[in-house]
Design an enzyme around this catalytic site. Structure first.
Site, short mmCIF file in Angstrom:
data_model
loop_
_atom_site.label_atom_id
_atom_site.label_comp_id
_atom_site.label_asym_id
_atom_site.label_seq_id
_atom_site.Cartn_x
_atom_site.Cartn_y
_atom_site.Cartn_z
N LYS A 17 10.93 2.73 20.06
CA LYS A 17 10.68 1.30 19.85
C LYS A 17 10.19 0.72 21.16
CE LYS A 17 11.17 -1.71 16.45
NZ LYS A 17 11.03 -1.43 15.02
P1 NAD Z 1 7.70 -11.51 11.17
O1 NAD Z 1 7.63 -11.97 12.59
O2 NAD Z 1 6.44 -11.33 10.40
O3 NAD Z 1 8.62 -12.51 10.32
C1 NAD Z 1 9.91 -12.89 10.72
C2 NAD Z 1 10.39 -14.01 9.80
O4 NAD Z 1 11.71 -14.36 10.19
C3 NAD Z 1 9.55 -15.29 9.90
O5 NAD Z 1 9.45 -15.86 8.61
C4 NAD Z 1 10.41 -16.18 10.80
O6 NAD Z 1 10.17 -17.57 10.57
C5 NAD Z 1 11.79 -15.77 10.33
N1 NAD Z 1 12.82 -16.12 11.31
C6 NAD Z 1 12.79 -15.99 12.65
N2 NAD Z 1 13.91 -16.47 13.19
C7 NAD Z 1 14.69 -16.90 12.15
C8 NAD Z 1 15.96 -17.51 12.05
N3 NAD Z 1 16.67 -17.78 13.14
N4 NAD Z 1 16.42 -17.80 10.82
C9 NAD Z 1 15.70 -17.53 9.72
N5 NAD Z 1 14.49 -16.97 9.73
C10 NAD Z 1 13.99 -16.66 10.94
O7 NAD Z 1 8.56 -10.17 11.21
P2 NAD Z 1 8.59 -9.01 10.12
O8 NAD Z 1 7.59 -7.98 10.51
O9 NAD Z 1 8.56 -9.60 8.77
O10 NAD Z 1 10.02 -8.36 10.43
C11 NAD Z 1 11.23 -8.89 9.86
C12 NAD Z 1 12.34 -7.88 10.00
O11 NAD Z 1 11.96 -6.67 9.34
C13 NAD Z 1 12.67 -7.46 11.44
O12 NAD Z 1 14.05 -7.17 11.52
C14 NAD Z 1 11.87 -6.17 11.63
O13 NAD Z 1 12.41 -5.33 12.63
C15 NAD Z 1 12.03 -5.58 10.24
N6 NAD Z 1 10.99 -4.59 9.91
C16 NAD Z 1 9.67 -4.92 9.88
C17 NAD Z 1 8.73 -3.96 9.50
C18 NAD Z 1 7.28 -4.28 9.37
O14 NAD Z 1 6.51 -3.41 8.89
N7 NAD Z 1 6.81 -5.48 9.72
C19 NAD Z 1 9.15 -2.65 9.18
C20 NAD Z 1 10.51 -2.35 9.23
C21 NAD Z 1 11.42 -3.34 9.58
#
Ligand code: NAD
Length: 421
Positions: free
Chosen positions: A113
């Protein structure tokens, strides 16, 4: 790091929380202390000082990391996070999760990571471009198509990956397979943008089938409306699930009859948030987690369900789309209340699975159709879901324990086969 498992109720850092699961699996699997030592430590941690000239001509120095946790099963694989709280401990925890996620999904990768402590929402595109290039230059020596392949995560996206690929290519020659999650025009895979959300929805549907429930009768609440949350909402709603609550950092909305996701997307495109959407009632992020529903899907940050709010969760099951959204004490409360938790290392593995497809397409220089990507993804998610559930039933363990048992067993076996101990 110590070799001792932390006391069960001590406040655990993110990496201690993941280690807790690893230690428990190692004990069930009766792994030797030497193998456990290799499983608990990162094989390489790069910490870099990143000087960036900002638009106002001032120099800011950011802190960046790349943690390569374990490469016994193949090249390191894992996202890069741009977030104010992306410190070394969090990045280390996420790298560990990637090792076991890749093993659980039978992908030929180890876990890594990366992170940069910064607030991308307060930076211009030119600043982000410069920061990404500086980060890539500083960690470039540990990357490689057969060595370590980054991908997007919170605060980064396909554009970030295009900058990374370009910065890497300027030094080492054009190398599309050096990152995944790229724009399709630059060698990205069809379906990568929606892959994590699709995987979440596929897991949810398998869970519904296991419960002999019709998705149309099931109410789903999703925290986070970024890449993962929004695609989960779209695809799950196409499958028939009723999405009754969603939120993002600015607030949430709820409607027990179901939100119209197409109208919500149209609102989001203008407002930049789900907050204020007229097709539902406003709800705070805290309250959203406590709404009555069948499946609660945290898809934003880590550690949002704790021993403090777990007693108030009114979902029948928690589907972990974010990484590490439930703390170990929160997990215990949910287990005591018979609320099953489908673990992150299965549920959000769709992203890294399609990243694997993208990497193979880049190596073969052959593009797959969207239909092929989606159907191969579904096959792998369904197989991993059933393997995990069968293991949990056979051993009388919780789904998270079964997921770690499968992952830790595979990584431990690779360590032995390579002759490391
Ligand atoms: P992103 O940045 O696209 O979206 C994050 C979302 O969380 C946004 O809607 C943001 O407004 C919201 N957010 C941020 N702080 C917040 C809070 N305090 N309360 C409520 N909502 C809040 O990120 P993502 O890529 O969608 O990733 C989200 C999660 O999924 C993370 O934990 C990431 O590690 C995990 N993840 C992502 C992927 C991927 O392919 N993008 C793959 C595996 C895991």
């Amino acid at each position: 790091m110590t070799t001792e498992a932390p006391a069960p109720h001590a406040h655990l850092s993110p990496s201690e929380s993941v280690l807790n699961s690893v230690y428990q699996s190692a004990e069930r699997l009766q792994l030797s202390p030497e193998v456990v030592d290799l499983l608990r430590t990162s094989w390489r941690e790069v910490q870099a000082q990143l000087p960036v000239r900002m638009d106002d001509r001032k120099l800011r120095i950011f802190e960046g990391y790349r943690v390569q946790h374990n490469g016994a099963r193949g090249p390191y694989k894992g996202g890069v996070r741009f977030h104010p709280q992306a410190d070394l401990d969090e990045v280390r925890a996420l790298a560990m999760l990637m090792t076991y996620k890749c093993a659980l999904m039978e992908l030929p990768f180890g876990g890594a990571k990366g992170g940069v402590m910064c607030d991308p929402t307060r930076m211009s595109d030119t600043e982000l471009n410069r920061l990404t290039r500086t980060y890539t230059q500083h960690i470039g020596m540990v990357l490689g198509v057969s060595r370590d392949i980054p991908a997007p995560d919170m605060g980064t996206n396909a554009q970030t990956m295009a900058w990374m690929m370009d910065a890497y290519g300027q030094k080492y020659g054009h190398t599309p397979g050096i990152v995944t999650g790229k724009p399709v025009e630059l060698g990205g895979s069809y379906g990568r943008d929606q892959a994590t959300g699709r995987g979440v929805a596929v897991c949810m549907r398998q869970y519904a089938i296991m419960e002999r429930a019709d998705p149309r009768d099931l109410k789903v609440v999703i925290q986070g409306y970024g890449n993962v949350g929004s695609w989960t909402a779209r695809i799950a709603s196409e499958m028939g699930f009723r999405i009754v609550g969603v939120s993002d950092v600015k607030g949430g909305i709820a409607n027990p009859d179901g939100l119209d996701i197409a109208s919500l997307d149209a609102w989001f495109a203008v407002a930049g948030s789900v907050a204020g959407f007229e097709g539902g009632e406003p709800v705070t992020n805290e309250h959203l987690l406590e709404l009555e529903c069948d499946y609660l899907v945290p898809a934003a940050l880590g550690e949002v369900i704790t021993e403090e709010n777990a007693p108030r969760v009114r979902a029948r099951a928690v589907i972990e789309a974010a990484n590490h959204p439930v703390t170990p004490p929160g997990d215990e409360v949910l287990a005591a209340r018979n609320i099953p938790v489908l673990p992150d290392i299965l549920v959000n593995a769709g992203g890294v699975t399609v990243s694997y497809f993208e990497w193979t397409q880049n190596i073969q220089q052959f593009r797959w159709s969207l239909e092929m990507v989606n159907s191969e993804l579904e096959k792998r998610m369904v197989a991993a879901f059933h393997e995990l559930m069968a293991r949990a039933a056979q051993d009388g363990t919780l789904p998270r324990q079964a997921a770690f048992d499968i992952g830790v067993e595979r990584v431990g076996r690779a360590i032995l086969l390579r002759g490391f101990v």
